[in-house]
Each structure stands twice: as C-alpha cells, then as structure tokens.
Design a protein around this motif. Structure first.
Motif, PDB file in Angstrom:
ATOM      1  N   ASN A 235      -2.251 -19.424 -18.500  1.00 55.98           N
ATOM      2  CA  ASN A 235      -2.692 -20.731 -18.011  1.00 55.98           C
ATOM      3  C   ASN A 235      -1.562 -21.754 -18.061  1.00 55.98           C
ATOM      4  O   ASN A 235      -1.395 -22.543 -17.127  1.00 55.98           O
ATOM      5  N   HIS A 236      -0.769 -21.747 -19.113  1.00 59.71           N
ATOM      6  CA  HIS A 236       0.362 -22.676 -19.205  1.00 59.71           C
ATOM      7  C   HIS A 236       1.391 -22.397 -18.112  1.00 59.71           C
ATOM      8  O   HIS A 236       2.085 -23.317 -17.657  1.00 59.71           O
ATOM      9  N   CYS A 237       1.479 -21.151 -17.687  1.00 61.96           N
ATOM     10  CA  CYS A 237       2.422 -20.779 -16.624  1.00 61.96           C
ATOM     11  C   CYS A 237       1.840 -20.982 -15.232  1.00 61.96           C
ATOM     12  O   CYS A 237       2.527 -20.757 -14.233  1.00 61.96           O
ATOM     13  N   GLY A 238       0.568 -21.376 -15.154  1.00 55.69           N
ATOM     14  CA  GLY A 238      -0.079 -21.494 -13.852  1.00 55.69           C
ATOM     15  C   GLY A 238      -0.277 -20.151 -13.186  1.00 55.69           C
ATOM     16  O   GLY A 238      -0.354 -20.065 -11.952  1.00 55.69           O
ATOM     17  N   GLN A 239      -0.393 -19.088 -13.972  1.00 54.68           N
ATOM     18  CA  GLN A 239      -0.481 -17.731 -13.435  1.00 54.68           C
ATOM     19  C   GLN A 239      -1.776 -17.028 -13.821  1.00 54.68           C
ATOM     20  O   GLN A 239      -1.884 -15.810 -13.695  1.00 54.68           O
ATOM     21  N   TRP A 240      -2.758 -17.786 -14.300  1.00 60.14           N
ATOM     22  CA  TRP A 240      -4.028 -17.152 -14.659  1.00 60.14           C
ATOM     23  C   TRP A 240      -4.780 -16.701 -13.416  1.00 60.14           C
ATOM     24  O   TRP A 240      -4.900 -17.432 -12.437  1.00 60.14           O
ATOM     25  N   VAL A 241      -5.250 -15.474 -13.460  1.00 62.43           N
ATOM     26  CA  VAL A 241      -6.183 -14.958 -12.459  1.00 62.43           C
ATOM     27  C   VAL A 241      -7.274 -14.220 -13.214  1.00 62.43           C
ATOM     28  O   VAL A 241      -7.048 -13.690 -14.311  1.00 62.43           O
ATOM     29  N   ALA A 242      -8.470 -14.189 -12.655  1.00 66.20           N
ATOM     30  CA  ALA A 242      -9.592 -13.554 -13.330  1.00 66.20           C
ATOM     31  C   ALA A 242      -9.315 -12.073 -13.560  1.00 66.20           C
ATOM     32  O   ALA A 242      -8.884 -11.362 -12.657  1.00 66.20           O
ATOM     33  N   ARG A 243      -9.573 -11.616 -14.790  1.00 66.43           N
ATOM     34  CA  ARG A 243      -9.409 -10.219 -15.174  1.00 66.43           C
ATOM     35  C   ARG A 243     -10.653  -9.751 -15.920  1.00 66.43           C
ATOM     36  O   ARG A 243     -10.664  -9.668 -17.146  1.00 66.43           O
ATOM     37  N   PRO A 244     -11.750  -9.477 -15.221  1.00 65.85           N
ATOM     38  CA  PRO A 244     -12.983  -9.078 -15.900  1.00 65.85           C
ATOM     39  C   PRO A 244     -12.812  -7.861 -16.808  1.00 65.85           C
ATOM     40  O   PRO A 244     -13.529  -7.723 -17.800  1.00 65.85           O
ATOM     41  N   ASP A 245     -11.867  -6.983 -16.468  1.00 69.13           N
ATOM     42  CA  ASP A 245     -11.642  -5.789 -17.283  1.00 69.13           C
ATOM     43  C   ASP A 245     -11.106  -6.118 -18.661  1.00 69.13           C
ATOM     44  O   ASP A 245     -11.174  -5.288 -19.575  1.00 69.13           O
ATOM     45  N   ALA A 246     -10.589  -7.329 -18.845  1.00 71.04           N
ATOM     46  CA  ALA A 246     -10.006  -7.733 -20.122  1.00 71.04           C
ATOM     47  C   ALA A 246     -10.936  -8.617 -20.942  1.00 71.04           C
ATOM     48  O   ALA A 246     -10.513  -9.211 -21.929  1.00 71.04           O
ATOM     49  N   GLY A 247     -12.191  -8.722 -20.524  1.00 71.41           N
ATOM     50  CA  GLY A 247     -13.157  -9.496 -21.281  1.00 71.41           C
ATOM     51  C   GLY A 247     -13.561 -10.775 -20.583  1.00 71.41           C
ATOM     52  O   GLY A 247     -12.888 -11.250 -19.670  1.00 71.41           O
ATOM     53  N   GLN A 248     -14.694 -11.324 -21.021  1.00 74.22           N
ATOM     54  CA  GLN A 248     -15.240 -12.514 -20.369  1.00 74.22           C
ATOM     55  C   GLN A 248     -14.290 -13.702 -20.437  1.00 74.22           C
ATOM     56  O   GLN A 248     -14.255 -14.530 -19.520  1.00 74.22           O
ATOM     57  N   LEU A 249     -13.521 -13.817 -21.516  1.00 76.44           N
ATOM     58  CA  LEU A 249     -12.574 -14.932 -21.615  1.00 76.44           C
ATOM     59  C   LEU A 249     -11.610 -14.949 -20.441  1.00 76.44           C
ATOM     60  O   LEU A 249     -11.255 -16.018 -19.925  1.00 76.44           O
ATOM     61  N   MET A 250     -11.201 -13.773 -19.991  1.00 77.30           N
ATOM     62  CA  MET A 250     -10.217 -13.689 -18.919  1.00 77.30           C
ATOM     63  C   MET A 250     -10.819 -13.955 -17.541  1.00 77.30           C
ATOM     64  O   MET A 250     -10.150 -13.789 -16.526  1.00 77.30           O
ATOM     65  N   THR A 251     -12.071 -14.395 -17.518  1.00 74.00           N
ATOM     66  CA  THR A 251     -12.704 -14.781 -16.239  1.00 74.00           C
ATOM     67  C   THR A 251     -12.873 -16.286 -16.122  1.00 74.00           C
ATOM     68  O   THR A 251     -13.390 -16.768 -15.117  1.00 74.00           O
ATOM     69  N   VAL A 252     -12.452 -17.038 -17.156  1.00 76.30           N
ATOM     70  CA  VAL A 252     -12.583 -18.496 -17.106  1.00 76.30           C
ATOM     71  C   VAL A 252     -11.214 -19.143 -17.275  1.00 76.30           C
ATOM     72  O   VAL A 252     -10.369 -18.638 -18.023  1.00 76.30           O
ATOM     73  N   ALA A 253     -10.991 -20.232 -16.568  1.00 71.03           N
ATOM     74  CA  ALA A 253      -9.723 -20.947 -16.690  1.00 71.03           C
ATOM     75  C   ALA A 253      -9.717 -21.787 -17.960  1.00 71.03           C
ATOM     76  O   ALA A 253     -10.763 -22.214 -18.462  1.00 71.03           O
ATOM     77  N   MET A 254      -8.528 -22.042 -18.479  1.00 66.53           N
ATOM     78  CA  MET A 254      -8.404 -22.889 -19.654  1.00 66.53           C
ATOM     79  C   MET A 254      -8.657 -24.333 -19.266  1.00 66.53           C
ATOM     80  O   MET A 254      -8.092 -24.815 -18.289  1.00 66.53           O
ATOM     81  N   PRO A 255      -9.503 -25.051 -20.007  1.00 64.74           N
ATOM     82  CA  PRO A 255      -9.769 -26.452 -19.665  1.00 64.74           C
ATOM     83  C   PRO A 255      -8.485 -27.278 -19.681  1.00 64.74           C
ATOM     84  O   PRO A 255      -7.605 -27.055 -20.527  1.00 64.74           O
ATOM     85  N   THR A 256      -8.367 -28.207 -18.755  1.00 59.32           N
ATOM     86  CA  THR A 256      -7.210 -29.096 -18.732  1.00 59.32           C
ATOM     87  C   THR A 256      -7.366 -30.151 -19.807  1.00 59.32           C
ATOM     88  O   THR A 256      -8.472 -30.602 -20.107  1.00 59.32           O
ATOM     89  N   GLU A 257      -6.253 -30.537 -20.401  1.00 59.56           N
ATOM     90  CA  GLU A 257      -6.299 -31.560 -21.437  1.00 59.56           C
ATOM     91  C   GLU A 257      -6.583 -32.908 -20.814  1.00 59.56           C
ATOM     92  O   GLU A 257      -6.028 -33.274 -19.781  1.00 59.56           O
ATOM     93  N   SER A 258      -7.483 -33.664 -21.456  1.00 59.57           N
ATOM     94  CA  SER A 258      -7.814 -34.999 -20.944  1.00 59.57           C
ATOM     95  C   SER A 258      -6.821 -36.018 -21.445  1.00 59.57           C
ATOM     96  O   SER A 258      -6.115 -35.796 -22.387  1.00 59.57           O
TER      97      SER A 258
END
Length: 258
Positions: A235-258
């Motif tokens: 996420n910090h690299c802007g390279q996150w893509v959904a990876r359901p095979d790696a668990g539910q966490l890898m299907t959601v983007a990291m929240p942006t800091e407010s």
C-alpha cells in the motif's frame, strides 16, 4: 593469447531506478521466514525487496528484543546506501511492541529520513481495523512474559481481546520450524467463538502461507504478522492489488491517513 578488448562507444541510456518501487527489510539475523513471504507477496517486476539483517540473540525475552533498538540505524544505512526507499519494514512483531513503533521509526529515519516505516504490530492493528474487526483472538508462539506486552499493545489500540493463547517458545528458530499443519490446528484452537478475527503474531512463524486455510476452518478473517507487513508495504508503494488467495486482509486497501 592476447585478446583485444574494445570499449563500446555508443551512448547508454539509464532508467531512474533499476526497479520502480523499493521496499527495505530489516530482518533478525535468525529470521527464516520473512524473505520467503515477501518474495511471494511483495516482490514483482515493479517492486524490489532489499534486505539486511540485525544482530539478535535468543532466547526471546524483552531484554533481548529491546537490545536491537541501537542497531536499527546502522541496519537501515545498509539498505541501498545513499538511495531512497519507498518504505522500510522492521520485521519483528515482539520487538516493535517492546521498543515501541515510534522509537523504531525514529531510529530508522536517522539513516533514511522521511521514509515510511512499517512494523508488523502496527500493520496488523491497521489491518484488523480495515477489516472492521475489534473483538479479536490472539495467538503467539512466545512465553507468557513476552506475550503480556502484546496484549497491552492491542488493548491500548482499542481492541477487545476475547482470548489470548501463547505456545511457550523462547527461540525464534524453533518458532520457524512449527509445522504448517500444527499452526493451523493451533490457530483453530486459539480462536474464541466470540472473536471477529484472529491475529497470529510473530514474523518467524510460517503463518502467512496458511492464512487462507485457517480462514476456511474458522470462518473469520486471519491477520498474520508477515502478511500484514506485506500488505502495508504494498500500500505504501501504491502497488496493492487484491489477493484473495492470501487471506481476507489482502482484499482490502489500507485506509488513508486523515
């Protein structure tokens, strides 16, 4: 026989970077698991993973974990010296809790100013919140004494701990050798019926490779240290893509800091 060697005269072109995104990893000298997980989850033709190691002595105690703090700055200096990184991960969950996320980041930024710093504990907490979970079970391979600061960390982060199980080990090399099937069974046993998610602590464990198998057994999200760190780094690299095979966490983007 003399060979006449000529230097090429054509003009060379250079890319800005050899690889587009750079992830730095500071590993314990005894780490067996993180590099394999980051190779599988993070590295690609657009993301490079660059590792260095930091001296560490077993047994796993608060004193030995805290002893790594003065070594973090020099370890960070060895990561592509004089070049920028997109993110640096200190790959030790228990040490990041004992030393403190802020202190870990401050030590690393002495060598790499301004770089985002990921710790497994903070990444896991962020991931659990991104999944909308607050009531959690926790599994660690540590002793009770080393597990206690972990419980306090997550309670201070706003989580309600429904159950906390530790395996009583004090050598991270032994932790790394826990069979994957044993990890799955331990995780199932450690999950409270009232928990919304399970957190499996420790970068030494090979838990990131069995997250999906555990989720299938317990019917709830599982967040593991190396999985969460990989997710945060992508996420910090802007390279996150959904990876359901790696668990539910890898299907959601990291929240942006407010």
């Amino acid at each position: 026989m003399s060979i006449d060697i000529h230097q090429a005269r054509h003009r060379l072109c250079f890319d800005t970077r050899a690889i587009e995104k750079r992830v730095g990893l500071i590993l314990l000298a005894t780490d067996h698991s993180t590099e394999a997980d980051f190779t599988r989850l993070v590295a690609s033709n657009r993301v490079g993973v660059f590792s260095t190691r930091i001296a560490y002595a077993n047994p796993t105690t608060a004193e030995n974990l805290r002893a790594m703090q003065p070594r973090l700055e020099q370890a960070a200096r060895l990561l592509l010296p004089d070049e920028d990184l997109d993110v640096i991960c200190f790959s030790c969950t228990a040490a990041s809790v004992v030393i403190g996320d802020v202190a870990v980041a401050a030590a690393i930024r002495k060598a790499k100013p301004g770089v985002p710093v990921v710790t497994p504990a903070a990444a896991a907490a962020t991931g659990l919140k991104a999944l909308g979970t607050r009531r959690i079970s926790i599994l660690t391979p540590y002793t009770v004494a080393v597990s206690e600061p972990m419980a306090a960390y997550f309670e201070a982060g706003g989580f309600h701990i429904e159950s906390f199980t530790c395996l009583g080990l004090d050598d991270d090399r032994q932790m790394a050798r826990i069979a994957r099937e044993s990890l799955i069974e331990a995780a199932v046993d450690a999950t409270s019926a009232s928990a919304e998610a399970l957190f499996i602590s420790c970068t030494a464990l090979r838990s990131a490779s069995v997250v999906s198998a555990i989720e299938a057994r317990i019917g709830r999200p599982v967040v593991a240290s190396n999985q969460a760190s990989a997710w945060a780094c992508l996420n910090h690299c802007g390279q996150w893509v959904a990876r359901p095979d790696a668990g539910q966490l890898m299907t959601v983007a990291m929240p942006t800091e407010s």
